[in-house]
Design a protein around this motif. Structure first.
Motif, short mmCIF file in Angstrom:
data_model
loop_
_atom_site.label_atom_id
_atom_site.label_comp_id
_atom_site.label_asym_id
_atom_site.label_seq_id
_atom_site.Cartn_x
_atom_site.Cartn_y
_atom_site.Cartn_z
N LEU A 230 61.35 76.68 14.90
CA LEU A 230 60.97 75.72 13.88
C LEU A 230 60.26 76.29 12.48
CD1 LEU A 230 59.17 72.81 15.52
CD2 LEU A 230 61.67 72.65 14.75
N GLU A 231 60.04 77.49 12.79
CA GLU A 231 59.48 78.36 11.54
C GLU A 231 60.60 78.66 10.58
OE1 GLU A 231 59.47 81.22 15.07
OE2 GLU A 231 58.96 79.10 14.67
N PRO A 254 61.38 63.92 12.09
CA PRO A 254 59.95 64.12 12.02
C PRO A 254 59.32 64.49 13.53
CG PRO A 254 60.13 62.04 11.42
CD PRO A 254 61.54 62.51 11.41
N ASN A 255 59.90 63.77 14.51
CA ASN A 255 59.42 63.89 15.65
C ASN A 255 59.71 65.36 16.39
OD1 ASN A 255 62.19 62.93 15.89
ND2 ASN A 255 62.09 62.50 18.14
N LEU A 256 60.92 65.80 15.88
CA LEU A 256 61.24 67.49 16.32
C LEU A 256 60.71 68.41 15.58
CD1 LEU A 256 65.15 66.43 17.34
CD2 LEU A 256 63.04 66.27 18.59
N VAL A 257 60.22 67.91 14.39
CA VAL A 257 59.48 68.81 13.62
C VAL A 257 58.23 68.40 13.31
CG1 VAL A 257 59.37 69.95 10.97
CG2 VAL A 257 61.90 69.18 12.18
N HIS A 258 57.19 68.79 14.45
CA HIS A 258 56.02 67.97 14.60
C HIS A 258 55.02 68.82 14.00
CE1 HIS A 258 56.15 70.59 18.15
NE2 HIS A 258 57.28 70.09 18.37
N GLN A 259 55.04 69.77 13.55
CA GLN A 259 54.20 70.76 12.99
C GLN A 259 53.98 70.49 11.46
OE1 GLN A 259 54.57 74.87 13.73
NE2 GLN A 259 55.18 74.61 15.84
#
Length: 343
Positions: A230-231, A254-259
């Motif tokens: 994700l980074e 946004p549920n998969l990019v939760h940070q």
């Protein structure tokens, strides 16, 4: 039996205007109907499918009961289905069932958006009559994945999906597509896939959104690795924004990019939509969607405004066939009765 009488539409609230400020992030208040989880494909990473012949189909009555229970802020009904083989004797009945589900959603005041895998030109034309928009992930254009994660998934042939995007353009269907990240593709493969989307849109002008969807391992699958880092997503968002035309909105889930810090970095890099927020992400059930209120708690302090939208962007309204005008105009014109923050 369901009465032939068309019920009164569920009260609806209008969504935003066609002008979107630069610090505005959109989402669609949505609900997903799954006609069937049965699928003839066997992608190695899938948390959605079940074997053919192991489950029945969602009935029209069951679907109507689900839809009647939804809050009035719900505008989009996503029809998301496992795939029936193109040569199956059940193919025609499956498509007709999807058509009936879309029609029932329309009757109840919702706006359908269908994503059920590759379709023939005739099948797409049939569903255009009962959908304000449609979608299909391009995933990746490289054929190499047919030897690995898609080796038992014939409909994941990149050429087949490429042709689907072209057919949607020929039929003037407002379309959502995107790429799936972390399946084993290379950086150059992602670039080539984005360039393909840009090329098709340049010819037909029909792609509303491009999703950058990181593969995220679930708990019920045979894991195939660690997924997409994700980074690295903000940099890819920036790259995608430089490749795609400005009138294609970049969407991240946004549920998969939760940070929060990565989500915010993706927005700064050019993402402007968070997709459909529904009670369950049927494709990624181990990753529940945040609520709009939870997202606003993250976005507001950084100067972003989260607002709801329709599943069709205003510039495509003119493409709809006449029976779809009334429900769309109702959503566009009704006076919003609640503050945005109450959605």
């Amino acid at each position: 039996m369901i009465s032939n009488q068309i019920p009164q539409p569920i009260p609806a609230r209008p969504i935003l205007s066609s002008t979107i400020p630069s610090r505005t992030i959109t989402y669609s208040p949505a609900y997903t109907l799954v006609p069937t989880y049965e699928c003839f494909n066997r992608c190695t990473y899938c948390n959605f499918r079940v074997d053919v012949g192991t489950q029945g189909w969602l009935s029209i009555a069951q679907a109507e009961a689900q839809l009647r229970s939804l809050p009035p802020s719900t505008c989009e009904v996503l029809i998301l289905s496992g795939e029936v083989h193109p040569n199956s004797p059940q193919r025609s009945a499956w498509l007709q069932h999807i058509h009936q589900l879309c029609q029932r959603a329309l009757d109840l005041g919702f706006l359908p958006h269908t994503n059920v895998g590759p379709l023939s030109h005739q099948e797409m034309q049939q569903l255009k009559a009962v959908n304000v928009s449609m979608g299909l992930m391009l995933e990746q254009m490289t054929p190499n994945l047919l030897q690995t994660v898609h080796r038992h998934a014939p409909s994941k042939d990149p050429e087949l999906r490429y042709q689907q995007l072209i057919q949607a353009g020929e039929l003037k269907i407002p379309f959502t597509t995107g790429i799936l990240l972390g399946l084993g593709e290379q950086v150059d493969d992602r670039i080539a896939s984005l360039e393909t989307i840009a090329q098709i849109h340049a010819q037909y002008g029909h792609i509303q959104e491009c999703i950058l969807q990181p593969y995220s391992p679930g708990t019920s699958e045979t894991r195939m690795g660690q997924g997409f880092p994700l980074e690295a997503l903000p940099e890819l968002v920036h790259t995608a924004r430089s490749i795609l035309p400005e009138d294609i909105t970049l969407q991240i889930p946004p549920n998969l990019v939760h940070q929060p810090e990565i989500l915010l970095a993706c927005l700064e890099a050019g993402a402007r939509d968070l997709g459909g927020l529904s009670p369950i992400d049927e494709v990624n059930p181990d990753y529940p969607h945040p609520t709009a209120a939870q997202l606003r708690a993250c976005l507001d302090p950084q100067g972003w405004q989260l607002v709801p939208r329709l599943p069709i962007y205003p510039q495509y309204d003119r493409w709809l066939v006449p029976p779809l005008d009334a429900p769309l105009n109702r959503w566009r014109s009704l006076i919003q009765s609640l503050p945005i923050g109450n959605f």
